[in-house]
Design a protein around this motif. Structure first.
Motif, PDB file in Angstrom:
ATOM      1  N   ALA A 186    -144.286 -49.230  59.988  1.00 20.79           N
ATOM      2  CA  ALA A 186    -143.975 -48.364  58.703  1.00 20.79           C
ATOM      3  C   ALA A 186    -145.161 -47.747  58.052  1.00 20.79           C
ATOM      4  N   MET A 244    -134.875 -45.944  60.537  1.00 25.80           N
ATOM      5  CA  MET A 244    -135.588 -47.129  59.772  1.00 25.80           C
ATOM      6  C   MET A 244    -134.878 -48.262  59.910  1.00 25.80           C
ATOM      7  N   LEU A 288    -134.946 -51.516  57.925  1.00 24.92           N
ATOM      8  CA  LEU A 288    -135.621 -51.975  56.823  1.00 24.92           C
ATOM      9  C   LEU A 288    -135.873 -53.603  56.974  1.00 24.92           C
ATOM     10  N   GLU A 289    -135.000 -54.415  57.780  1.00 23.95           N
ATOM     11  CA  GLU A 289    -135.303 -55.798  57.591  1.00 23.95           C
ATOM     12  C   GLU A 289    -136.830 -55.973  58.069  1.00 23.95           C
ATOM     13  N   SER A 290    -137.330 -55.196  59.241  1.00 21.25           N
ATOM     14  CA  SER A 290    -138.484 -55.337  59.836  1.00 21.25           C
ATOM     15  C   SER A 290    -139.647 -54.404  59.530  1.00 21.25           C
ATOM     16  N   ASP A 291    -139.288 -53.468  58.775  1.00 23.61           N
ATOM     17  CA  ASP A 291    -140.105 -52.301  57.931  1.00 23.61           C
ATOM     18  C   ASP A 291    -140.539 -51.548  59.084  1.00 23.61           C
TER      19      ASP A 291
END
Length: 58
Positions: free
Chosen positions: A11, A38, A40-43
């Motif tokens: 990200a 996206m 979110l857990e792994s960005d």
């Protein structure tokens, strides 16, 4: 809907540069229904394509 991940992109990419969007655009130009989501857990940004549901067993 099930999806297959084609590629992952961090990200924190360089400012003004969108590698996940560019990769997805190139796949769409090849005829794949690629989209960016996206994780979110792994960005990370994931480029995914839909995976057809398996045929039901008869």
């Amino acid at each position: 809907m099930r999806r297959t991940v084609l590629e992952r992109f961090p990200a924190g990419g360089p400012r003004g540069h969108w590698p996940a969007e560019e990769f997805a655009r190139d796949r769409r130009n090849e005829g794949l229904a690629a989209e960016v989501v996206m994780d979110l857990e792994s960005d990370a940004f994931l480029v995914v394509v839909p995976r057809p549901a398996p045929e039901p067993a008869v």
